[in-house]
Every structure is written in structure tokens, then in C-alpha cells.
Scaffold this motif. Structure first.
Motif, short mmCIF file in Angstrom:
data_model
loop_
_atom_site.label_atom_id
_atom_site.label_comp_id
_atom_site.label_asym_id
_atom_site.label_seq_id
_atom_site.Cartn_x
_atom_site.Cartn_y
_atom_site.Cartn_z
N GLY A 206 -7.45 9.96 -6.27
CA GLY A 206 -6.67 9.58 -7.44
C GLY A 206 -6.09 8.18 -7.41
O GLY A 206 -5.31 7.82 -8.30
N LEU A 207 -6.44 7.37 -6.42
CA LEU A 207 -5.93 6.00 -6.37
C LEU A 207 -6.68 5.13 -7.38
O LEU A 207 -7.89 5.29 -7.56
N PRO A 208 -5.98 4.20 -8.04
CA PRO A 208 -6.66 3.27 -8.95
C PRO A 208 -7.56 2.32 -8.16
O PRO A 208 -7.34 2.09 -6.96
N PRO A 209 -8.57 1.75 -8.81
CA PRO A 209 -9.57 0.95 -8.11
C PRO A 209 -9.01 -0.18 -7.25
O PRO A 209 -9.49 -0.41 -6.14
N HIS A 210 -8.01 -0.91 -7.75
CA HIS A 210 -7.51 -2.04 -6.98
C HIS A 210 -6.84 -1.58 -5.69
O HIS A 210 -6.95 -2.22 -4.64
N LEU A 211 -6.17 -0.42 -5.73
CA LEU A 211 -5.56 0.13 -4.52
C LEU A 211 -6.62 0.68 -3.58
O LEU A 211 -6.47 0.63 -2.36
N VAL A 212 -7.70 1.20 -4.15
CA VAL A 212 -8.80 1.72 -3.33
C VAL A 212 -9.39 0.59 -2.50
O VAL A 212 -9.62 0.74 -1.28
N LEU A 213 -9.64 -0.56 -3.12
CA LEU A 213 -10.25 -1.68 -2.41
C LEU A 213 -9.34 -2.18 -1.29
O LEU A 213 -9.78 -2.42 -0.16
N GLY A 214 -8.05 -2.34 -1.60
CA GLY A 214 -7.12 -2.84 -0.60
C GLY A 214 -6.92 -1.85 0.54
O GLY A 214 -6.90 -2.24 1.72
N THR A 215 -6.77 -0.58 0.21
CA THR A 215 -6.57 0.44 1.23
C THR A 215 -7.81 0.61 2.08
O THR A 215 -7.74 0.80 3.30
N LYS B 227 -9.93 -1.74 2.79
CA LYS B 227 -9.97 -2.88 3.71
C LYS B 227 -9.06 -2.64 4.91
O LYS B 227 -9.39 -3.04 6.04
N LEU B 228 -7.93 -2.00 4.69
CA LEU B 228 -7.03 -1.68 5.80
C LEU B 228 -7.73 -0.73 6.77
O LEU B 228 -7.73 -0.96 7.99
N CYS B 229 -8.33 0.33 6.24
CA CYS B 229 -9.08 1.28 7.09
C CYS B 229 -10.21 0.58 7.83
O CYS B 229 -10.40 0.75 9.03
N ALA B 230 -10.98 -0.21 7.07
CA ALA B 230 -12.16 -0.87 7.64
C ALA B 230 -11.78 -1.85 8.74
O ALA B 230 -12.53 -2.02 9.71
N THR B 231 -10.62 -2.49 8.61
CA THR B 231 -10.18 -3.43 9.63
C THR B 231 -9.92 -2.72 10.96
O THR B 231 -10.29 -3.21 12.03
N PHE B 232 -9.31 -1.55 10.89
CA PHE B 232 -9.09 -0.75 12.10
C PHE B 232 -10.42 -0.38 12.75
O PHE B 232 -10.61 -0.54 13.96
N GLY B 233 -11.34 0.13 11.94
CA GLY B 233 -12.63 0.60 12.48
C GLY B 233 -13.48 -0.52 13.03
O GLY B 233 -13.99 -0.44 14.16
N SER B 234 -13.64 -1.60 12.26
CA SER B 234 -14.49 -2.70 12.72
C SER B 234 -13.88 -3.40 13.92
O SER B 234 -14.60 -3.86 14.82
N ALA C 36 -5.66 -9.49 4.24
CA ALA C 36 -4.49 -10.36 4.09
C ALA C 36 -4.25 -10.72 2.63
O ALA C 36 -3.10 -10.75 2.16
N VAL C 37 -5.33 -10.95 1.90
CA VAL C 37 -5.21 -11.29 0.48
C VAL C 37 -4.73 -10.08 -0.32
O VAL C 37 -3.84 -10.19 -1.18
N PHE C 38 -5.30 -8.90 -0.03
CA PHE C 38 -4.88 -7.69 -0.74
C PHE C 38 -3.41 -7.38 -0.47
O PHE C 38 -2.69 -6.91 -1.35
N ILE C 39 -2.97 -7.61 0.76
CA ILE C 39 -1.56 -7.40 1.10
C ILE C 39 -0.68 -8.34 0.28
O ILE C 39 0.37 -7.96 -0.24
N ALA C 40 -1.11 -9.60 0.17
CA ALA C 40 -0.35 -10.59 -0.59
C ALA C 40 -0.19 -10.19 -2.05
O ALA C 40 0.83 -10.47 -2.68
N PHE C 41 -1.21 -9.49 -2.58
CA PHE C 41 -1.16 -9.04 -3.97
C PHE C 41 -0.54 -7.64 -4.10
O PHE C 41 -0.50 -7.07 -5.19
N GLY C 42 -0.07 -7.07 -2.98
CA GLY C 42 0.56 -5.75 -3.01
C GLY C 42 -0.38 -4.62 -3.37
O GLY C 42 0.03 -3.65 -4.01
#
Length: 259
Positions: free
Chosen positions: A46-55, A57-64, A198-204
């Protein structure tokens, strides 16, 4: 707003998302394509698309990051040989993540299935590079700039298949076997993920509680996946890679050409 959305997610949904993240981390560490699982799962939550992309990226950063560290500790990636690629990927991903907020990517999305499918065809029918007799062969540095800028920019703007693109392009451009090319792919993927994050965090645009929960599961999956890939070598990575690429192609065709 993101925190309010996270409070609406029940524990059972969170557990399912964590399981999906674990599987995605395992697959992503071997062949890339973890976003093929995590992005639809976050949309379903149920997350909106912009939150999906940012979240994501957070997950992917941990994994990669976990996978990249595993390859580095096994001496399958030497940062000194890839300084240009690391810097170029960082710059490209930062630019791409900023551009993603105002540049329509419909034309790029139409091309994604073709590009990703081409990667799969190359590994399916192409001759698999053998491990070089010497593991410290010189790596061309000049070509790292266009490779890193291009793939970093793409990961910042879109993302699907970035690991596959890194693996195949590195096989074509440098004297690497599939295991070492996977190490390069995982490391560069980490750099571009972190820069875009980092960019997604800056945009909240990050759901922190959900992203950190899934990120922890992704780390475990990525650790196990990287160790499995290193142990299994090219014979193990190749079929997994091809399967992921074909699945990614099918989804992209459905998403951008059919639906």
C-alpha cells in the motif's frame, strides 16, 4: 506521512515483506534482480510509488553492501583496480536520482525488456569466459568512466536489471570470470544504491521502519547468497543469472508493453 503509513501495516504483512526481502537478498547477491521481488511487494503493502522507490533503495543498500563486503573479503574484488568505476558510478547515480524526480522515463522503460533480454541471451548462448590464469591482470581504467556513469545514471533513474548490466558489460570489457564479474556488479550496485538513497532521504521519500526491517532480512539473504555464489562458481551463477534475467524480462514486457 511515511511513518503513519508504516503504522497501518500489520505484523503479518511485515513478516511477509521480511521473507520476500530475504529471498530477494539471496537472489540479488548471486545474479541481481532483487528489486523484481521487493518493489511489487512494497506496492502491494500500500505504499505510494515514490515511497516504494526510496524504501527499496534503503533495502537494496543493505543487501548489496553485505554482498559486496563478502566478495571483497574473499579477495574477489580489488577497489584499487576500480577507482574510476567507483567514482563514475557515484556521480552517475546521484545525477540519475535527481533526474528521476522530473524526467519522464517512459521511453527508457520501453527499451528495458530488450536490453535485459539481450543480457540473458549473451550468457545463454555465449561462451562463458574461463578464469584467467593470473588473477591480477591489469584492468583497463579509461573505459570504466562511461560504464560507471551510464550504469550509475540508469540505476538512479530506474534500476531494474542494473546488476545484470554490470555483470555482462564487465565480462565483455575486462579479463574476468563470472565470479569476479559478479563481485564487481555487487560492489558497483552498492555504490549506486547508496548514492540514490541519499537523494531519496533528502526528499523525505523513505519509510524507515519498514525499510530497516526489510533491510535486515535482505542482509542475511545477501550474505548467504554471496557465499553460495562464491562457492558454486560460474556453474552455479550462470543458470540462476539466466533465470532471473528471463523473469525480469517477462515482468518488464508485461509492465511497460502489455499492461
Amino acid at each position: 506521512m511515511p511513518f503513519v503509513l508504516e503504522l497501518a501495516i500489520d505484523p503479518s504483512t511485515l513478516a511477509i515483506l521480511a521473507l520476500v526481502a530475504f529471498i530477494a537478498g539471496f537472489i540479488d547477491a548471486i545474479a541481481g534482480g532483487g528489486g523484481l521481488l521487493t518493489i511489487p511487494a512494497l506496492l502491494t503493502a500500500g505504499l505510494p510509488p515514490h515511497l516504494v522507490l526510496g524504501t527499496n533503495k534503503l533495502c537494496a543498500t543493505f543487501g548489496s553492501g553485505t554482498a559486496a563486503l563478502t566478495f571483497y573479503r574473499r579477495k574477489l574484488f580489488d577497489p584499487k583496480q576500480w577507482r574510476n568505476a567507483l567514482l563514475a558510478t557515484l556521480i552517475g547515480a546521484l545525477l540519475g536520482a535527481v533526474i528521476a524526480h522530473w524526467m519522464p522515463a517512459a521511453w527508457l522503460n520501453q527499451m528495458l525488456p530488450v536490453i535485459v533480454f539481450a543480457c540473458g541471451v549473451y550468457l545463454l548462448f555465449g561462451r562463458m569466459p574461463e578464469a584467467p590464469a593470473e588473477h591480477d591482470l591489469p584492468i583497463a581504467r579509461g573505459r570504466q568512466w562511461p560504464q560507471g556513469l551510464g550504469l550509475g545514471l540508469y540505476d538512479g533513474v530506474a534500476g531494474p536489471g542494473t546488476g545484470a548490466f554490470w555483470t555482462v558489460s564487465s565480462l565483455l570489457m575486462y579479463p574476468l570470470d563470472l565470479v569476479r564479474a559478479s563481485g564487481v556488479a555487487r560492489t558497483m550496485n552498492f555504490v549506486s544504491n547508496a548514492a540514490a538513497l541519499a537523494v531519496f532521504i533528502a526528499f523525505g521519500q523513505v519509510a524507515w521502519v519498514l525499510g530497516l526491517s526489510m533491510g535486515a532480512a535482505l542482509m542475511v539473504g545477501a550474505f548467504l547468497g554471496a557465499r553460495t555464489a562464491i562457492k558454486g562458481g560460474s556453474k552455479f551463477i550462470r543458470p540462476v543469472f539466466i533465470t532471473v534475467v528471463l523473469a525480469l524480462t517477462a515482468r518488464l514486457v508485461w509492465q511497460h508493453w502489455v499492461a
